[in-house]
Design a protein around this motif. Structure first.
Motif, PDB file in Angstrom:
ATOM      1  N   UNK A  10       0.835  -1.206   0.000  1.00  0.00           N
ATOM      2  CA  UNK A  10       0.000   0.000   0.000  1.00  0.00           C
ATOM      3  C   UNK A  10       0.868   1.255   0.000  1.00  0.00           C
ATOM      4  N   UNK A  11       1.900   1.268   0.830  1.00  0.00           N
ATOM      5  CA  UNK A  11       2.790   2.430   0.873  1.00  0.00           C
ATOM      6  C   UNK A  11       3.451   2.652  -0.486  1.00  0.00           C
ATOM      7  N   UNK A  12       3.858   1.572  -1.142  1.00  0.00           N
ATOM      8  CA  UNK A  12       4.478   1.687  -2.468  1.00  0.00           C
ATOM      9  C   UNK A  12       3.484   2.220  -3.491  1.00  0.00           C
ATOM     10  N   UNK A  13       2.263   1.707  -3.462  1.00  0.00           N
ATOM     11  CA  UNK A  13       1.238   2.172  -4.405  1.00  0.00           C
ATOM     12  C   UNK A  13       0.911   3.644  -4.188  1.00  0.00           C
ATOM     13  N   UNK A  14       0.698   4.047  -2.943  1.00  0.00           N
ATOM     14  CA  UNK A  14       0.338   5.436  -2.666  1.00  0.00           C
ATOM     15  C   UNK A  14       1.480   6.384  -3.015  1.00  0.00           C
ATOM     16  N   UNK A  15       2.714   5.921  -2.861  1.00  0.00           N
ATOM     17  CA  UNK A  15       3.852   6.755  -3.250  1.00  0.00           C
ATOM     18  C   UNK A  15       3.855   6.994  -4.759  1.00  0.00           C
ATOM     19  N   UNK A  16       3.628   5.949  -5.538  1.00  0.00           N
ATOM     20  CA  UNK A  16       3.597   6.094  -6.989  1.00  0.00           C
ATOM     21  C   UNK A  16       2.418   6.957  -7.436  1.00  0.00           C
ATOM     22  N   UNK A  17       1.274   6.767  -6.803  1.00  0.00           N
ATOM     23  CA  UNK A  17       0.106   7.578  -7.159  1.00  0.00           C
ATOM     24  C   UNK A  17       0.344   9.046  -6.815  1.00  0.00           C
ATOM     25  N   UNK A  95      -3.717  13.535  -0.424  1.00  0.00           N
ATOM     26  CA  UNK A  95      -4.306  12.384   0.264  1.00  0.00           C
ATOM     27  C   UNK A  95      -3.444  11.148   0.084  1.00  0.00           C
ATOM     28  N   UNK A  96      -2.920  10.939  -1.113  1.00  0.00           N
ATOM     29  CA  UNK A  96      -2.056   9.781  -1.352  1.00  0.00           C
ATOM     30  C   UNK A  96      -0.778   9.867  -0.517  1.00  0.00           C
ATOM     31  N   UNK A  97      -0.214  11.065  -0.376  1.00  0.00           N
ATOM     32  CA  UNK A  97       1.001  11.223   0.419  1.00  0.00           C
ATOM     33  C   UNK A  97       0.727  10.935   1.893  1.00  0.00           C
ATOM     34  N   UNK A  98      -0.409  11.400   2.392  1.00  0.00           N
ATOM     35  CA  UNK A  98      -0.781  11.137   3.781  1.00  0.00           C
ATOM     36  C   UNK A  98      -0.980   9.641   4.003  1.00  0.00           C
ATOM     37  N   UNK A  99      -1.649   8.981   3.064  1.00  0.00           N
ATOM     38  CA  UNK A  99      -1.888   7.548   3.183  1.00  0.00           C
ATOM     39  C   UNK A  99      -0.589   6.758   3.071  1.00  0.00           C
ATOM     40  N   UNK A 100       0.346   7.226   2.273  1.00  0.00           N
ATOM     41  CA  UNK A 100       1.646   6.569   2.175  1.00  0.00           C
ATOM     42  C   UNK A 100       2.380   6.625   3.518  1.00  0.00           C
ATOM     43  N   UNK A 101       2.429   7.789   4.148  1.00  0.00           N
ATOM     44  CA  UNK A 101       3.111   7.925   5.433  1.00  0.00           C
ATOM     45  C   UNK A 101       2.436   7.091   6.513  1.00  0.00           C
ATOM     46  N   UNK A 102       1.105   7.029   6.468  1.00  0.00           N
ATOM     47  CA  UNK A 102       0.389   6.219   7.453  1.00  0.00           C
ATOM     48  C   UNK A 102       0.721   4.735   7.281  1.00  0.00           C
ATOM     49  N   UNK A 103       0.762   4.256   6.028  1.00  0.00           N
ATOM     50  CA  UNK A 103       1.095   2.852   5.778  1.00  0.00           C
ATOM     51  C   UNK A 103       2.525   2.547   6.209  1.00  0.00           C
ATOM     52  N   UNK A 104       3.445   3.464   5.959  1.00  0.00           N
ATOM     53  CA  UNK A 104       4.831   3.253   6.389  1.00  0.00           C
ATOM     54  C   UNK A 104       4.926   3.208   7.908  1.00  0.00           C
ATOM     55  N   UNK A 105       4.119   4.003   8.591  1.00  0.00           N
ATOM     56  CA  UNK A 105       4.112   3.977  10.055  1.00  0.00           C
ATOM     57  C   UNK A 105       3.564   2.645  10.573  1.00  0.00           C
TER      58      UNK A 105
END
Length: 280
Positions: A10-17, A95-105
């Protein structure tokens, strides 16, 4: 709760998006392209297939994420819903950046307190709805029933009581002070935060909540919320400079013709307008 590899993908996908959605690529094209980069042993490719079908049908991601509530958290769905509002200022790439950081956490290991402060800071920094946002946060699988009840109660208290006071009253530091003063704790609590969180909250009373979040990140290592990237206006400045240079060249040409007494003002008449080579 999802497996760790699900959060990694998920973190990888949100980062690319986040990287490519900010460049103006259609979301359906991105999902079509990126689904081949996701690990096939996870459930994320199947979720992306469903998202892609819904986007092609309605052009929105939110309705599909509501249907996939067993995979995406309510807070993730809330962020996408807010980014798709016509009247909102919350951008989808943010929103994608926020979701990426949340998944990494989540991959690094979370605590309920750390996750709550992260998600609540997202609401504060991006000026999102506290009522809808706290409702979505309370349904996150990271919280037990005690946490969920306290977060739902917070909806009625936020804005009336200082947020630092609310954190302090739900901390072990407040419990220690009660015991030291010989007072009963009946009717108090629940005590969800640690003693350090309580001391930091007490030190930031009557201040901007962002100072509280910053202090928690410095002393306890809680994750920071990504800040919106300023818009790069360089690409717009170059065409503006080119138009101004054209106007200056036209004015200089007129001044030179007037100096040589060769200026023909009849070309500015309405019937000779087609002869003008100067920019408007």
């Amino acid at each position: 709760m999802l497996d760790q590899e699900e959060h990694v993908e998920q973190a990888h996908l949100f980062e690319l998006l986040h990287e490519q959605a900010g460049e103006g690529f259609p979301i359906q094209d991105l999902l079509e392209q990126l689904r081949h980069e996701i690990l096939a042993t996870t459930r994320l490719p199947m979720a992306m297939e469903y998202l892609l079908t819904e986007v092609r049908h309605s052009g929105l991601l939110g309705p599909a994420m509501h249907q996939l509530s067993h995979y995406f958290t309510p807070f993730q769905t809330f962020l996408i819903d807010q980014s798709e509002l016509d009247t909102g200022r919350f951008m989808m790439n943010t929103a994608f950046k926020v979701m990426q950081s949340e998944a990494e956490y989540r991959v690094a290991g979370t605590t309920p307190a750390g996750m709550f402060f992260y998600q609540f800071e997202v609401l504060c920094r991006n000026r999102l709805s506290y009522d809808l946002g706290l409702t979505a946060i309370s349904s996150d699988p990271s919280y037990d029933s005690t946490w969920s009840s306290w977060i739902l109660k917070l909806r009625a208290e936020i804005g009336l009581i200082d947020f630092a006071d609310l954190v302090f009253l739900a901390s072990d530091d407040y419990l220690r002070r009660l015991e030291k003063a010989g007072k009963e704790e009946t009717g108090k609590g629940p005590f969800l935060f640690g003693e350090k969180e309580g001391r930091i909250a007490f030190a930031n009373r009557r201040k901007d909540p962002l100072y509280l979040f910053s202090a928690l990140q410095r002393h306890l290592g809680y994750p920071a919320v990504p800040k919106p990237t300023p818009i790069d206006e360089t690409n717009e400045l170059i065409p503006q400079m080119a138009r101004r240079i054209e106007r200056l060249e036209a004015r200089i040409q007129l001044m030179e013709e007037e100096r040589r007494q060769s200026l023909d003002i009849t070309k500015f008449y309405e019937q000779n307008k087609h002869r003008l080579n100067y920019p408007e």
